[in-house]
Design a protein around this motif. Structure first.
Motif, PDB file in Angstrom:
ATOM      1  N   PRO A 273      -9.585  56.909 -31.964  1.00  0.00           N
ATOM      2  CA  PRO A 273      -8.760  55.755 -32.381  1.00  0.00           C
ATOM      3  C   PRO A 273      -8.017  56.001 -33.694  1.00  0.00           C
ATOM      4  CG  PRO A 273     -10.912  55.019 -31.624  1.00  0.00           C
ATOM      5  CD  PRO A 273     -10.985  56.512 -31.728  1.00  0.00           C
ATOM      6  N   ASP A 274      -8.648  56.695 -34.626  1.00  0.00           N
ATOM      7  CA  ASP A 274      -7.984  56.988 -35.900  1.00  0.00           C
ATOM      8  C   ASP A 274      -6.786  57.914 -35.686  1.00  0.00           C
ATOM      9  OD1 ASP A 274      -9.758  55.457 -37.350  1.00  0.00           O
ATOM     10  OD2 ASP A 274     -11.088  57.143 -37.801  1.00  0.00           O
ATOM     11  N   PHE A 275      -6.930  58.883 -34.778  1.00  0.00           N
ATOM     12  CA  PHE A 275      -5.820  59.800 -34.526  1.00  0.00           C
ATOM     13  C   PHE A 275      -4.657  59.071 -33.866  1.00  0.00           C
ATOM     14  CE2 PHE A 275      -3.428  62.645 -31.781  1.00  0.00           C
ATOM     15  CZ  PHE A 275      -3.022  63.597 -32.703  1.00  0.00           C
ATOM     16  N   ILE A 276      -4.942  58.221 -32.898  1.00  0.00           N
ATOM     17  CA  ILE A 276      -3.880  57.469 -32.229  1.00  0.00           C
ATOM     18  C   ILE A 276      -3.138  56.609 -33.243  1.00  0.00           C
ATOM     19  CG2 ILE A 276      -3.346  55.803 -30.425  1.00  0.00           C
ATOM     20  CD1 ILE A 276      -4.369  58.503 -29.390  1.00  0.00           C
ATOM     21  N   ALA A 277      -3.897  55.950 -34.107  1.00  0.00           N
ATOM     22  CA  ALA A 277      -3.287  55.075 -35.114  1.00  0.00           C
ATOM     23  C   ALA A 277      -2.410  55.878 -36.077  1.00  0.00           C
ATOM     24  CB  ALA A 277      -4.371  54.324 -35.877  1.00  0.00           C
ATOM     25  N   LEU A 278      -2.872  57.064 -36.492  1.00  0.00           N
ATOM     26  CA  LEU A 278      -2.096  57.892 -37.408  1.00  0.00           C
ATOM     27  C   LEU A 278      -0.805  58.369 -36.753  1.00  0.00           C
ATOM     28  CD1 LEU A 278      -1.762  59.391 -40.082  1.00  0.00           C
ATOM     29  CD2 LEU A 278      -3.084  61.287 -39.087  1.00  0.00           C
ATOM     30  N   ALA A 279      -0.897  58.802 -35.495  1.00  0.00           N
ATOM     31  CA  ALA A 279       0.288  59.274 -34.792  1.00  0.00           C
ATOM     32  C   ALA A 279       1.327  58.163 -34.665  1.00  0.00           C
ATOM     33  CB  ALA A 279      -0.090  59.807 -33.417  1.00  0.00           C
ATOM     34  N   GLN A 280       0.868  56.963 -34.358  1.00  0.00           N
ATOM     35  CA  GLN A 280       1.801  55.844 -34.232  1.00  0.00           C
ATOM     36  C   GLN A 280       2.400  55.457 -35.580  1.00  0.00           C
ATOM     37  OE1 GLN A 280      -1.012  53.199 -32.039  1.00  0.00           O
ATOM     38  NE2 GLN A 280       0.598  53.077 -30.500  1.00  0.00           N
ATOM     39  N   ARG A 281       1.642  55.669 -36.632  1.00  0.00           N
ATOM     40  CA  ARG A 281       2.135  55.336 -37.966  1.00  0.00           C
ATOM     41  C   ARG A 281       3.186  56.338 -38.442  1.00  0.00           C
ATOM     42  NH1 ARG A 281      -2.445  55.587 -40.692  1.00  0.00           N
ATOM     43  NH2 ARG A 281      -2.010  57.175 -42.273  1.00  0.00           N
ATOM     44  N   LEU A 282       2.997  57.608 -38.117  1.00  0.00           N
ATOM     45  CA  LEU A 282       3.903  58.648 -38.602  1.00  0.00           C
ATOM     46  C   LEU A 282       5.146  58.820 -37.741  1.00  0.00           C
ATOM     47  CD1 LEU A 282       1.551  61.551 -39.750  1.00  0.00           C
ATOM     48  CD2 LEU A 282       2.598  59.755 -41.112  1.00  0.00           C
ATOM     49  N   ILE A 283       5.037  58.499 -36.457  1.00  0.00           N
ATOM     50  CA  ILE A 283       6.146  58.742 -35.528  1.00  0.00           C
ATOM     51  C   ILE A 283       6.745  57.405 -35.113  1.00  0.00           C
ATOM     52  CG2 ILE A 283       6.792  59.743 -33.307  1.00  0.00           C
ATOM     53  CD1 ILE A 283       4.389  61.621 -33.597  1.00  0.00           C
ATOM     54  N   PRO A 284       8.025  57.174 -35.356  1.00  0.00           N
ATOM     55  CA  PRO A 284       8.653  55.906 -34.973  1.00  0.00           C
ATOM     56  C   PRO A 284       8.497  55.636 -33.483  1.00  0.00           C
ATOM     57  CG  PRO A 284      10.114  57.213 -36.358  1.00  0.00           C
ATOM     58  CD  PRO A 284       8.966  58.097 -36.001  1.00  0.00           C
ATOM     59  N   ALA A 285       8.214  54.391 -33.142  1.00  0.00           N
ATOM     60  CA  ALA A 285       8.014  54.026 -31.739  1.00  0.00           C
ATOM     61  C   ALA A 285       9.295  54.218 -30.958  1.00  0.00           C
ATOM     62  CB  ALA A 285       7.559  52.571 -31.645  1.00  0.00           C
ATOM     63  N   PRO A 286       9.189  54.671 -29.698  1.00  0.00           N
ATOM     64  CA  PRO A 286      10.397  54.854 -28.876  1.00  0.00           C
ATOM     65  C   PRO A 286      11.020  53.511 -28.529  1.00  0.00           C
ATOM     66  CG  PRO A 286       8.416  55.153 -27.549  1.00  0.00           C
ATOM     67  CD  PRO A 286       7.966  55.041 -28.984  1.00  0.00           C
ATOM     68  N   PRO A 287      12.335  53.462 -28.340  1.00  0.00           N
ATOM     69  CA  PRO A 287      12.982  52.194 -28.007  1.00  0.00           C
ATOM     70  C   PRO A 287      12.618  51.679 -26.626  1.00  0.00           C
ATOM     71  CG  PRO A 287      14.543  54.019 -27.874  1.00  0.00           C
ATOM     72  CD  PRO A 287      13.295  54.568 -28.507  1.00  0.00           C
ATOM     73  N   SER A 288      12.191  52.566 -25.743  1.00  0.00           N
ATOM     74  CA  SER A 288      11.753  52.161 -24.409  1.00  0.00           C
ATOM     75  C   SER A 288      10.856  53.250 -23.872  1.00  0.00           C
ATOM     76  CB  SER A 288      12.945  51.956 -23.474  1.00  0.00           C
ATOM     77  OG  SER A 288      13.553  53.199 -23.169  1.00  0.00           O
ATOM     78  N   THR A 289      10.230  52.995 -22.726  1.00  0.00           N
ATOM     79  CA  THR A 289       9.354  53.997 -22.093  1.00  0.00           C
ATOM     80  C   THR A 289       9.938  54.484 -20.794  1.00  0.00           C
ATOM     81  OG1 THR A 289       8.075  52.226 -21.041  1.00  0.00           O
ATOM     82  CG2 THR A 289       7.287  53.061 -23.162  1.00  0.00           C
ATOM     83  N   THR A 290      11.227  54.345 -20.602  1.00  0.00           N
ATOM     84  CA  THR A 290      11.855  54.862 -19.398  1.00  0.00           C
ATOM     85  C   THR A 290      12.116  56.344 -19.556  1.00  0.00           C
ATOM     86  OG1 THR A 290      14.050  54.331 -20.237  1.00  0.00           O
ATOM     87  CG2 THR A 290      12.965  52.682 -18.860  1.00  0.00           C
ATOM     88  N   GLY A 291      12.322  56.991 -18.451  1.00  0.00           N
ATOM     89  CA  GLY A 291      12.617  58.431 -18.503  1.00  0.00           C
ATOM     90  C   GLY A 291      11.468  59.224 -17.967  1.00  0.00           C
ATOM     91  N   GLY A 292      11.519  60.547 -18.114  1.00  0.00           N
ATOM     92  CA  GLY A 292      10.493  61.427 -17.596  1.00  0.00           C
ATOM     93  C   GLY A 292      11.125  62.503 -16.819  1.00  0.00           C
TER      94      GLY A 292
END
Length: 292
Positions: A273-292
Motif C-alpha cells: 500500500p505504501d508503494f502504490i500511494a508513493l507512485a500515485q503521489r509522484l506520477i500525475p494521474a492519467p486523464p482517462s483509462t482508455t487505450g491499450g
C-alpha cells in the motif's frame, strides 16, 4: 487433515517430473509415501490434481489451476526462511519491459529515501503479467489489457503515447512523424509474450502483410536495428532502450497505452500500500483509462 508444505512440494515435483518415480527420487522419499502425500492433498482440496491414467502423469484442469498457487506459496515460505534475507524483506516490483519509463529512477530514489529499511527490488519478468500470477513479484507494472484473476487489484497510473520504431538508416527515419499506414509495407515486429501491439491496432482493411514474432524486448529491438522489421511501442521504450541503430518517431492517430500497477489482495508484502500511494503521489494521474 492439515495441509503442510511437504504436500505442496510433492505436487509440484510430480507436476515437474511427470512420473512418481522421478519425483520421489528428486524429493528423496519412497514412491508409496509420495503417492500417499498426493492423495492427502487431493482429498483436502476435493479435486483430482494429477491424471494417472497414462504412464506419463499429466495435470488435470484443477491441477493446472492449482499449480501457480502452490508455487507461489512455496516460494513465499522459502524466501521468508532464507537466512540470507534475515532482517530484510525486499518489495519486488515486476515489469515485462521498460519498468515505468522516465518515472522509474525518481520513484526508486524516493522509495529509498522514505523507506530505507525496505529494499525495492526491480525484476524484469518476460510475462504478460510480469510475474504477478506466479507469485514472483509483489507489485507488477502492466501495460494495456491483461487477463487478471479476481483477487488482483489494479490502479491506472499513467498514459504512454505510442511511437514507431524503425531502423535509423531507413528512409522512414527521416520523417518527423509516422502513421500506421506508413508501416504496413514492412514486417511488423510483435512481442507475443508481453507486448501491447497486435495487428488489431490497424484498420481491418489496411493491415500489415507480414509480422516477425519475438519473445522479449531485446529481440524486438534487434530485429528493428537490423532492418528486418519496424515496430510500435510506447515512449517508455525509447527512454529505457535507446539504440543508435533505432529511431523512435511520434505515431499519429493511435490511442495511448494505459500503464497499471497490479497487486494481489491481500498483499503479499506489507509495504505494497505504501508503494502504490508513493507512485500515485509522484506520477500525475492519467486523464482517462482508455487505450491499450
Amino acid at each position: 487433515m492439515t495441509v503442510e508444505l511437504r504436500h505442496l512440494r510433492a505436487f509440484l515435483a510430480i507436476a515437474a517430473e511427470g512420473t512418481i518415480t522421478r519425483a520421489a527420487a528428486r524429493l528423496h522419499v519412497t514412491q508409496p509415501a509420495l503417492s500417499r502425500t498426493l492423495r492427502q492433498l487431493e482429498a483436502h482440496l476435493g479435486a483430482r490434481l494429477i491424471d494417472r491414467s497414462t504412464h506419463h502423469l499429466r495435470l488435470t484442469v484443477a491441477g493446472h489451476a492449482f499449480q501457480p498457487r502452490a508455487a507461489a506459496a512455496v516460494t513465499a515460505v522459502d524466501e521468508a526462511l532464507d537466512p540470507a534475507r534475515a532482517g530484510t524483506w525486499p518489495l519486488r516490483l515486476g515489469h515485462a519491459w521498460s519498468a515505468l519509463g522516465e518515472h522509474t529512477t525518481p520513484l526508486l530514489r524516493r522509495w529509498k529515501q522514505e523507506h530505507p529499511d525496505t529494499p525495492l527490488q526491480l525484476l524484469r519478468v518476460d510475462d504478460r503479467n510480469a510475474g504477478l500470477d506466479r507469485g514472483t513479484v509483489d507489485v507488477a507494472v502492466i501495460r494495456g489489457e491483461a487477463d487478471l484473476p479476481a483477487e488482483v487489484n489494479t490502479v491506472a497510473l499513467l498514459l504512454e503515447p505510442r511511437v514507431a520504431a524503425v531502423a535509423a538508416d531507413s528512409p522512414l527515419a527521416r520523417r518527423t512523424r509516422l502513421t500506421l499506414r506508413d508501416l504496413i509495407a514492412r514486417p511488423i515486429a510483435v512481442n507475443t509474450i508481453a507486448g501491447t501491439t497486435a495487428l488489431g491496432l490497424w484498420p481491418p482493411d489496411d493491415t500489415p502483410d507480414d509480422t516477425i514474432e519475438v519473445a522479449n524486448t531485446d529481440d524486438w529491438i534487434a530485429a528493428i536495428a537490423a532492418g528486418d522489421a519496424v515496430g510500435v511501442t510506447t515512449t517508455a521504450t525509447a527512454i529505457t532502450y535507446p539504440n543508435p541503430a533505432v529511431a523512435y518517431l511520434p505515431l499519429a492517430g493511435v490511442p495511448a497505452v494505459t500503464v497499471h500497477l497490479a497487486w494481489k489482495q491481500p498483499p503479499s508484502h506489507p509495504a505494497v500500500p505504501d508503494f502504490i500511494a508513493l507512485a500515485q503521489r509522484l506520477i500525475p494521474a492519467p486523464p482517462s483509462t482508455t487505450g491499450g
